[in-house]
Enzyme design. Sequence first.
Site, mmCIF file in Angstrom:
data_model
loop_
_atom_site.group_PDB
_atom_site.id
_atom_site.type_symbol
_atom_site.label_atom_id
_atom_site.label_comp_id
_atom_site.label_asym_id
_atom_site.label_seq_id
_atom_site.Cartn_x
_atom_site.Cartn_y
_atom_site.Cartn_z
ATOM 1 C CG HIS A 17 -0.331 -0.087 2.524
ATOM 2 N ND1 HIS A 17 0.405 0.957 3.045
ATOM 3 C CD2 HIS A 17 -0.274 -1.069 3.444
ATOM 4 C CE1 HIS A 17 0.868 0.617 4.234
ATOM 5 N NE2 HIS A 17 0.474 -0.622 4.498
ATOM 6 C CG HIS A 20 4.175 -1.306 2.239
ATOM 7 N ND1 HIS A 20 3.040 -2.004 1.941
ATOM 8 C CD2 HIS A 20 4.407 -1.507 3.561
ATOM 9 C CE1 HIS A 20 2.598 -2.614 3.031
ATOM 10 N NE2 HIS A 20 3.406 -2.331 4.027
ATOM 11 C CB CYS A 125 0.700 -7.415 19.330
ATOM 12 S SG CYS A 125 -0.215 -7.109 17.791
ATOM 13 C CB CYS A 128 3.405 -5.773 16.710
ATOM 14 S SG CYS A 128 2.285 -4.412 16.871
ATOM 15 C CB CYS A 143 -2.080 -4.420 19.902
ATOM 16 S SG CYS A 143 -0.822 -3.628 18.891
ATOM 17 C CG HIS A 146 -1.919 -4.184 14.766
ATOM 18 N ND1 HIS A 146 -0.628 -4.392 15.200
ATOM 19 C CD2 HIS A 146 -1.836 -3.982 13.434
ATOM 20 C CE1 HIS A 146 0.190 -4.336 14.162
ATOM 21 N NE2 HIS A 146 -0.506 -4.095 13.089
ATOM 22 C CE LYS A 296 -1.603 3.392 11.831
ATOM 23 N NZ LYS A 296 -1.913 2.039 11.427
ATOM 24 C CE LYS A 299 -7.608 -2.411 1.365
ATOM 25 N NZ LYS A 299 -6.696 -3.488 1.707
HETATM 26 N N1 MSP Z 1 8.474 -6.378 8.553
HETATM 27 C C1 MSP Z 1 8.566 -5.260 9.406
HETATM 28 C C2 MSP Z 1 9.839 -4.475 9.169
HETATM 29 C C3 MSP Z 1 11.111 -5.265 9.296
HETATM 30 S S1 MSP Z 1 12.521 -4.300 8.910
HETATM 31 C C4 MSP Z 1 13.800 -5.206 9.380
HETATM 32 C C5 MSP Z 1 7.374 -4.346 9.168
HETATM 33 N N2 MSP Z 1 6.757 -4.480 7.985
HETATM 34 S S2 MSP Z 1 5.493 -3.632 7.494
HETATM 35 O O1 MSP Z 1 5.048 -4.272 6.279
HETATM 36 O O2 MSP Z 1 4.544 -3.462 8.523
HETATM 37 O O3 MSP Z 1 6.072 -2.246 7.037
HETATM 38 C C6 MSP Z 1 6.275 -1.194 7.951
HETATM 39 C C7 MSP Z 1 6.867 -0.020 7.211
HETATM 40 O O4 MSP Z 1 6.045 0.369 6.101
HETATM 41 C C8 MSP Z 1 6.957 1.240 8.057
HETATM 42 O O5 MSP Z 1 8.096 1.275 8.858
HETATM 43 C C9 MSP Z 1 7.005 2.303 6.983
HETATM 44 O O6 MSP Z 1 8.281 2.330 6.403
HETATM 45 C C10 MSP Z 1 6.006 1.776 5.974
HETATM 46 N N3 MSP Z 1 4.637 2.204 6.297
HETATM 47 C C11 MSP Z 1 3.557 1.401 6.494
HETATM 48 N N4 MSP Z 1 2.458 2.169 6.720
HETATM 49 C C12 MSP Z 1 2.797 3.467 6.682
HETATM 50 C C13 MSP Z 1 2.083 4.677 6.766
HETATM 51 N N5 MSP Z 1 0.780 4.750 6.963
HETATM 52 N N6 MSP Z 1 2.789 5.816 6.620
HETATM 53 C C14 MSP Z 1 4.130 5.812 6.358
HETATM 54 N N7 MSP Z 1 4.810 4.693 6.255
HETATM 55 C C15 MSP Z 1 4.212 3.498 6.499
HETATM 56 O O7 MSP Z 1 7.074 -3.535 10.008
#
Ligand code: MSP
Length: 501
Positions: A17, A20, A125, A128, A143, A146, A296, A299
């Site tokens: 999304h 990422h 959690c 997380c 959590c 979440h 935040k 969906k």
């Molecule tokens: N798998 C772990 C990270 C391991 S790193 C060694 C994880 N994954 S995640 O899929 O949840 O991705 C988290 C990351 O996605 C956040 O740290 C950020 O970089 C990005 N983001 C996810 N949602 C976001 C927002 N709503 N806004 C900005 N960045 C966000 O955590």
Amino acid sequence: MSFYITTPIYYVNAQPHLGHAYTIIASDVLARHMRQRGEDVFFLTGTDEHGEPVADAARAQGLEPKELADRNAARFQALAPQLEASNDFFIRTSDEPHMAAVQAVLQRVHDNGHTYKGIYEGWYCPRCADFKVENEILEGNLCPIHEIRLTREQEENWFFRLSTFQQPLEQLYADHPDFVMPEHHYNEARSFIGQGLQDVSLTRARLKWGVPVPWDSSQVFYVWFDALLNYYTALSYARPGENLTTRFWPATYHIIGKDILKFHTVFWPALLMAAELALPHHVFVHGFLLGADGRKMSKSLGNVLDPFEVIDRYGTDALRFYLMRDVAFGGDGAVGMDAVDSRYESELANEYGNLASRTIAMVSRYRDRLVPEAELDPTLAAEFEVLPSQVSALLDCAEPTQALELIWQRVRRLNRYVEERAPWQLAKEPARAAELDQTLASLSEGVRALSVMLHPYMPAATTRLLEALGRSGTAFTAARFGTQNGGATVRALEPLFPKHT
Ligand code: MSP
């Protein structure tokens, strides 16, 4: 100099999304800029495939974890080129060489005496993959991220002696005020450490979907340790037959969102110390993208901005520009389609796009497509003089929004210059031909120099524009106003950012 930059690796329990995409784009801007400067760059992104987040999601869909991982990892892998990301490798934590390297590093941590067997009891959690301490748990045992019910876990597993790194971590923070950026996140991490560190689980007993613990076959590693190590392991196998570790380790920048600060600013440096590996130079923590309503994105609230919809409607360059421009990197910011539309129309189409087409059209019309050779306007030259060094200094500190703002001030300046000089008037007065030459030469040179600086943000549009200007070089030395002067032949340019009806 080597420059190694990483994004977090993404859980494959869900599809990609905008959040990422955001971290990937920001990291890509920095990576591309450093390549322009001739640095030896390695840019890594990838997927985090083990642990409960993936095992639980797979079970819910009636799939094996690996099946779900393969399916969703492919989507993340496809995302990078859609964003024009220039990553040098895409790591998956299910890669065999990664798993073997994780085992080797953590075996060393074990051999160095940083582990012990104990009973973990506490709240966990599964989304997380994080153990929660009492003061962060929401009422009703939820959590804090979440808002789902936490599970009570009790199991025998291996612990990592995080508490013994209290003093070395305090020293690290005292010695390196730029270890965590921006400053408010440095303070947050430092105060977390200051509150006193407790040992943490290094392994899980019940879970099967993970990297097996070499010294205890009843356990797999806790997913966060497996995941963090990706930054290190990738270098050992990203290029077949070559080990890039000495060339790129330690990382220059880990770019992360603030949700995973504790892991990167506390666990990670402690783990590296325990494994006797060099520490990264900087962890840069960015904020959250919020829905247009300031809440935040989710969906269920219907306030999600879909990156693919933005790309379909406005193109990848516009998505990249918008995210770097509209949300100050390092802070939180609301995003929405209306805001994309307004930046697109007012800045990309009307300011930059229009400047580009006017410049090319005027050189074509008044000088038969040949950019005249002339003394460049000294006022403009003075105003552009410091820009490249300011831009690179800001990007050195991972400040893409501020750098873009400085560049954009000059885009506006050039539009004002066109109005001030009114080339269409000059063209009517043959006696003022020299003035017209100077105006067209300065304008072309300004647009060219700015496009070199904008190239990491909008690789496709700037490439097209530079080609149309007859000057395709994007090395950062070419960002200086005055490096080129006249002699190029311009070509017709389709609108860079066509208007939407
Ligand atoms: N798998 C772990 C990270 C391991 S790193 C060694 C994880 N994954 S995640 O899929 O949840 O991705 C988290 C990351 O996605 C956040 O740290 C950020 O970089 C990005 N983001 C996810 N949602 C976001 C927002 N709503 N806004 C900005 N960045 C966000 O955590």
